[in-house]
Design an enzyme around this catalytic site. Sequence first.
Site, PDB file in Angstrom:
ATOM      1  N   GLY A   1     -13.268 -22.239  21.724  1.00 10.63           N
ATOM      2  CA  GLY A   1     -12.276 -22.817  20.787  1.00 10.63           C
ATOM      3  C   GLY A   1     -12.278 -21.821  19.460  1.00 10.63           C
TER       4      GLY A   1
ATOM      5  N   GLY B   1      -9.023 -30.482  22.528  1.00  9.67           N
ATOM      6  CA  GLY B   1      -9.092 -29.128  22.437  1.00  9.67           C
ATOM      7  C   GLY B   1     -10.179 -28.693  23.422  1.00  9.67           C
ATOM      8  N   HIS B   2     -11.191 -29.211  24.019  1.00  9.34           N
ATOM      9  CA  HIS B   2     -11.951 -28.953  25.095  1.00  9.34           C
ATOM     10  C   HIS B   2     -11.131 -29.026  26.316  1.00  9.34           C
ATOM     11  CE1 HIS B   2     -15.321 -30.943  22.633  1.00  9.34           C
ATOM     12  NE2 HIS B   2     -15.909 -29.716  22.761  1.00  9.34           N
TER      13      HIS B   2
ATOM     14  N   SER C   1     -12.406 -32.499  16.441  1.00  8.18           N
ATOM     15  CA  SER C   1     -13.788 -32.340  16.446  1.00  8.18           C
ATOM     16  C   SER C   1     -14.637 -33.527  16.820  1.00  8.18           C
ATOM     17  CB  SER C   1     -14.248 -31.751  15.074  1.00  8.18           C
ATOM     18  OG  SER C   1     -15.957 -32.004  14.942  1.00  8.18           O
ATOM     19  N   SER C   2     -15.695 -33.360  17.425  1.00  8.23           N
ATOM     20  CA  SER C   2     -16.502 -34.522  17.843  1.00  8.23           C
ATOM     21  C   SER C   2     -16.912 -35.225  16.808  1.00  8.23           C
ATOM     22  CB  SER C   2     -17.600 -34.106  18.870  1.00  8.23           C
ATOM     23  OG  SER C   2     -17.147 -33.505  20.001  1.00  8.23           O
ATOM     24  N   ARG C   3     -17.123 -34.560  15.697  1.00  8.20           N
ATOM     25  CA  ARG C   3     -17.754 -35.127  14.459  1.00  8.20           C
ATOM     26  C   ARG C   3     -16.762 -36.042  13.672  1.00  8.20           C
ATOM     27  NH1 ARG C   3     -21.207 -30.227  14.605  1.00  8.20           N
ATOM     28  NH2 ARG C   3     -23.263 -30.871  14.820  1.00  8.20           N
TER      29      ARG C   3
ATOM     30  N   GLN D   1     -18.591 -18.485  15.779  1.00 10.49           N
ATOM     31  CA  GLN D   1     -19.162 -18.652  16.937  1.00 10.49           C
ATOM     32  C   GLN D   1     -18.486 -17.703  17.964  1.00 10.49           C
ATOM     33  OE1 GLN D   1     -20.928 -22.514  18.681  1.00 10.49           O
ATOM     34  NE2 GLN D   1     -18.727 -22.346  19.724  1.00 10.49           N
TER      35      GLN D   1
ATOM     36  N   GLN E   1     -29.946 -25.792  18.527  1.00  4.79           N
ATOM     37  CA  GLN E   1     -28.770 -25.417  17.286  1.00  4.79           C
ATOM     38  C   GLN E   1     -28.599 -26.570  16.209  1.00  4.79           C
ATOM     39  OE1 GLN E   1     -25.758 -24.979  20.502  1.00  4.79           O
ATOM     40  NE2 GLN E   1     -24.140 -25.955  18.962  1.00  4.79           N
TER      41      GLN E   1
ATOM     42  N   LYS F   1     -11.681 -22.867  16.531  1.00  5.55           N
ATOM     43  CA  LYS F   1     -12.314 -23.828  15.485  1.00  5.55           C
ATOM     44  C   LYS F   1     -13.594 -23.255  15.004  1.00  5.55           C
ATOM     45  CE  LYS F   1     -13.664 -28.267  14.158  1.00  5.55           C
ATOM     46  NZ  LYS F   1     -14.803 -28.243  14.467  1.00  5.55           N
TER      47      LYS F   1
HETATM   48  O1  PAF Z   1     -19.182 -25.109  20.489  1.00  2.00           O
HETATM   49  C1  PAF Z   1     -20.212 -25.698  21.234  1.00  2.00           C
HETATM   50  O2  PAF Z   1     -19.674 -26.909  21.516  1.00  2.00           O
HETATM   51  C2  PAF Z   1     -21.695 -25.202  21.318  1.00  2.00           C
HETATM   52  O3  PAF Z   1     -21.703 -24.635  20.108  1.00  2.00           O
HETATM   53  C3  PAF Z   1     -21.727 -24.580  22.523  1.00  2.00           C
HETATM   54  C4  PAF Z   1     -20.892 -23.159  22.689  1.00  2.00           C
HETATM   55  C5  PAF Z   1     -21.532 -25.373  23.593  1.00  2.00           C
HETATM   56  C6  PAF Z   1     -23.089 -24.059  22.527  1.00  2.00           C
HETATM   57  O4  PAF Z   1     -24.094 -25.190  22.717  1.00  2.00           O
END
Ligand code: PAF
Length: 282
Positions: A149, A32-33, A187-189, A155, A57, A151
């Site tokens: 993204g 995705g990234h 997702s990384s998770r 955000q 965060q 997802k």
């Molecule tokens: O979506 C993310 O990976 C994070 O919330 C971001 C936008 C890099 C901010 O730390």
Amino acid sequence: MRVVQTVQALREALRPFDSPAFVPTMGNLHAGHLALMQQASQHGDVRVASIFVNRLQFAPNEDFDAYPRTFEPDCAALETAGCDIVFAPKEADLYPQPQTYMVHPPAALADMLEGQYRPGFFIGVSTVVMKLFQCVFQGAKASGTAFFGEKDFQQQLIIRALVQQFEMPIAIQTMATVRDTDGLALSSRNNYLSAAERKEATRLHQCLQTMAGALRAAELTPQAIEEQAMRDLKHHGWRPDYMAVRRRDDLQRPDVGDRALVLLGAAKLGQTRLIDNIPIDL
Ligand code: PAF
């Protein structure tokens, strides 16, 4: 591709360029990234990615320490995807003094859904994004573009509003969620899931699709559809935070006749909290 660590080194590296295309990340990159990076490589005259796990965060009970950090493979993948500069500050580089000025997004957009279950999350995200945007775009001679993204649906809406309200000359581009072949949103998770949980994890996306089908059939109210999805997940051992039918442009509950919707879900499976969403047009 260059890797820079300090804000000053980043600004020097960016000086010859007019219009950055920027992908902010917390690392542990997946397809995705990389799709965002590839999209970014069609824009601007220099491609920048940041890798920074932003403590602001994460709530104290969340996974800041455990969050996967995979710097070397991330850099290799970014280079292949067309990145020119990786900005990878240490905490002391980005926050040389404690960050006491914070960006508070409006409650109407940020205090429900993710914001309800992760209080302070969007303050941390908005603050670091504002700061990263200052670092990347401040010296730009033309407007730049940043990539997010879908997802993280809430955000990206909050960041769009942030850029608009602060008159930042930055275009926000989003990309559809990238999924594994069985539908699980990348997702990384997902790395936290056991083999059995990984199999079960596709249910979140399936539940959202079932909700979409029910909305199209128009036999149940949105509230009844949400409740049914919550019951279904609980029945299969999940601990859902929300399964929600919302308007796509402001995440409020839909009125009769609203057609552009998004279905959003967040639920814990074992120790892992997953989120997903699907946009639908009725
Ligand atoms: O979506 C993310 O990976 C994070 O919330 C971001 C936008 C890099 C901010 O730390």
